[in-house]
Scaffold this active site. Structure first.
Site, PDB file in Angstrom:
ATOM      1  N   GLN A  96       8.004  18.618  -2.200  1.00 52.91           N
ATOM      2  CA  GLN A  96       8.211  18.417  -3.652  1.00 52.91           C
ATOM      3  C   GLN A  96       7.783  17.006  -4.069  1.00 52.91           C
ATOM      4  OE1 GLN A  96      11.425  20.226  -5.733  1.00 52.91           O
ATOM      5  NE2 GLN A  96      11.892  18.385  -6.919  1.00 52.91           N
ATOM      6  N   GLU A  97       8.056  16.008  -3.215  1.00 55.73           N
ATOM      7  CA  GLU A  97       7.619  14.635  -3.522  1.00 55.73           C
ATOM      8  C   GLU A  97       6.094  14.604  -3.652  1.00 55.73           C
ATOM      9  OE1 GLU A  97       9.045  11.541  -0.918  1.00 55.73           O
ATOM     10  OE2 GLU A  97       7.583  10.092  -1.641  1.00 55.73           O
TER      11      GLU A  97
ATOM     12  N   SER B   8       3.805   5.169   8.044  1.00 51.73           N
ATOM     13  CA  SER B   8       3.357   6.530   8.383  1.00 51.73           C
ATOM     14  C   SER B   8       4.150   7.100   9.549  1.00 51.73           C
ATOM     15  CB  SER B   8       1.878   6.505   8.767  1.00 51.73           C
ATOM     16  OG  SER B   8       1.118   5.999   7.711  1.00 51.73           O
TER      17      SER B   8
ATOM     18  N   PRO C  52       9.208  -2.531   7.578  1.00 59.84           N
ATOM     19  CA  PRO C  52       8.041  -3.338   7.934  1.00 59.84           C
ATOM     20  C   PRO C  52       7.246  -2.738   9.105  1.00 59.84           C
ATOM     21  CG  PRO C  52       9.907  -4.756   7.464  1.00 59.84           C
ATOM     22  CD  PRO C  52      10.423  -3.352   7.400  1.00 59.84           C
TER      23      PRO C  52
ATOM     24  N   GLN D  97     -28.348  11.066 -19.339  1.00 59.54           N
ATOM     25  CA  GLN D  97     -28.072  12.193 -18.439  1.00 59.54           C
ATOM     26  C   GLN D  97     -27.081  11.790 -17.326  1.00 59.54           C
ATOM     27  OE1 GLN D  97     -30.811  13.766 -15.441  1.00 59.54           O
ATOM     28  NE2 GLN D  97     -30.765  15.703 -16.564  1.00 59.54           N
TER      29      GLN D  97
ATOM     30  N   HIS E   7     -17.231   2.298 -18.724  1.00 63.23           N
ATOM     31  CA  HIS E   7     -16.806   1.354 -19.762  1.00 63.23           C
ATOM     32  C   HIS E   7     -17.540   0.015 -19.647  1.00 63.23           C
ATOM     33  CE1 HIS E   7     -13.386   4.034 -20.569  1.00 63.23           C
ATOM     34  NE2 HIS E   7     -13.031   3.267 -21.581  1.00 63.23           N
TER      35      HIS E   7
ATOM     36  N   ALA F 126      13.050  12.604  15.435  1.00 66.47           N
ATOM     37  CA  ALA F 126      13.268  13.998  15.007  1.00 66.47           C
ATOM     38  C   ALA F 126      14.705  14.455  15.251  1.00 66.47           C
ATOM     39  CB  ALA F 126      12.287  14.921  15.710  1.00 66.47           C
TER      40      ALA F 126
ATOM     41  N   ASN G 112      -3.116   9.728   2.577  1.00 71.22           N
ATOM     42  CA  ASN G 112      -3.970  10.919   2.590  1.00 71.22           C
ATOM     43  C   ASN G 112      -4.488  11.231   3.997  1.00 71.22           C
ATOM     44  OD1 ASN G 112      -3.392  11.130  -0.052  1.00 71.22           O
ATOM     45  ND2 ASN G 112      -5.495  11.015  -0.802  1.00 71.22           N
TER      46      ASN G 112
END
Ligand code: FAD
Length: 381
Positions: A243-244, A133, A129, A281, A340, A180, A368
């Site tokens: 890899q994740e 990040s 909770p 267009q 759509h 760390a 991100n």
């Protein structure tokens, strides 16, 4: 432009995967969406089919080939078929490397056969909770007590949270040190006294995927369930996160390709003002731009998968791939739904589900914004 990433054996694996999904997943996925999770039986069926642990040694029941292209094929096919409830990517792409690279022989023998057969569903629990990040916020502890650890705390947003039998929990083994140097990875297993599931969280998308809260109240685990080095958890995470992130990028590019495919079909068939809406267009330019960006994303992704297989994918490359492809996925999702019209907003149209399922991609696996922090810091900023 034809992708040159895959070879004949990957194409064969793709055909096999697609046939499996069409038969065993497509007819049931809507029901699983209503249930908020998939049926456990699909995991063991996938295990029998060889879809779990392709990179685990054959001696433990795996496919015996460490080649991320197989993971990518499986990820692409799940997206293509709309099977967003199956947490196979989390199991195969995210958890597997921890169990392959950091475990002892005894742990491998204990866990990998079930991992490959689908009897042992896995999860990884970092987020809490007050720690998403920022891993400094992790409060869950694993305190050494004789030959055991005692785990206390809670986790949230955990993929496969309800179904999982083994959860790699990120916990503080030294509360006096920064994250760390004071975090470790410990395996908490189904049935251990004091280990409880919380809510299966109600989400915007990924409706058939169980994403849950987990609670640990004096859970006693044997020291043999420590994964990797004590207090080395942070370093282990940093080594495996690329890899994740690449796994998320695989889904993002596959999602873009699928949404474009569906939308191009749709705009050819729907007419307004006496002509197909795709012939305006604006529609043509929108789709041309997104098809170009998706093609560029595919090239970068393919190159990144090659780099991962060669052991050369850096944390920065992975952050770039994750950030750029998932932002693109959200752009594509929004534009394709718009093309759509009102039908795009209806649940019975596949684009609406792809749009809902896309949104989380720029959030999990490290947001991100955090990806841009990683990239920016690498530039000395
Ligand atoms: C469907 C789903 C599945 C998930 N599965 C898992 C799982 O299996 N295991 C697991 O451990 N976690 C999982 N997560 C959690 C996910 O990884 C976190 O949600 C994510 O890391 C963000 O953390 P947070 O939600 O606490 O957001 P916060 O960290 O509170 O961030 C909120 C906002 O602040 C921004 N922000 C934070 N710090 C900075 C900064 N330094 N600079 C700029 N902006 C910043 C973020 O980018 C974001 O926009 C899952 C989440 C979801 C939604």
């Amino acid at each position: 432009m034809q992708s040159t990433l895959y070879e004949a054996e990957h194409t064969a694996f793709r055909h096999m995967t697609r046939a499996f999904l069409v038969k065993h997943v497509v007819p049931f996925h809507d029901q699983w969406e209503s249930d908020g999770m998939v049926d456990r039986g699909i995991w063991t069926a996938a295990g029998k089919q060889g879809l779990l642990g392709t990179d685990v040694d054959e001696a433990y029941g795996g496919g015996g080939v460490r080649d991320f292209r197989y993971n990518a094929v499986a990820g692409e096919e799940l997206v293509r078929i709309g099977a967003s409830g199956l947490g196979f990517g989390l199991h195969n792409d995210v958890v597997a490397p921890y169990l392959l690279d950091l475990t002892t022989e005894e742990q491998k023998r204990r866990w990998l056969p079930g991992f490959c057969s689908g009897d042992l569903i896995t999860a990884i629990a970092m987020s809490e909770p007050s720690a998403g990040s920022d891993l400094q916020g992790i409060k869950t502890t694993a305190r050494r007590n004789g030959s055991d650890y005692i785990v206390n705390g809670s986790k949230t947003f955990i993929t496969n949270g309800i179904l999982s039998d083994l959860v790699i929990v990120v916990a503080r083994t030294d509360v006096n040190k920064p994250a760390a140097q004071g975090l470790s990875l410990v395996a908490v297993e189904r049935g251990m006294p004091g280990f409880d599931r919380g809510r299966n969280l109600d989400k915007v998308g990924l409706k058939a995927q169980d994403t849950a809260e987990l609670f640990f109240d004096n859970v006693r685990i044997p020291a043999e369930n420590l994964i990797g080095e004590e207090n080395g958890g942070f370093v282990h995470l940093m080594e495996q996160l690329p890899q994740e992130r690449l796994s998320i990028a695989v889904q993002a590019v596959a999602g873009c390709e699928r949404m474009l495919e569906i939308t191009v079909e749709y705009v050819k068939g729907r007419t307004a003002f006496g002509r197909p809406i795709g012939s305006f267009q604006h529609s043509r330019f929108t789709l041309a731009e997104l098809a170009t960006k998706t093609q560029i994303a595919r090239v970068f992704l393919d190159r990144s998968i090659d780099a991962l297989n060669a052991g050369e994918l850096t944390a920065i490359d992975a952050a770039m791939a994750k950030y750029w492809t998932t932002d693109l996925q959200n752009t594509v999702a929004d534009a394709c739904l718009q093309l759509h019209g009102g039908y795009g907003y209806m649940s019975e149209y596949p684009i609406s589900k792809l749009w809902r399922d896309s949104r989380v991609q720029s959030i999990y696996g490290g947001t991100n914004e955090i990806m841009k922090e990683i990239i920016g810091r690498s530039m000395g900023l």
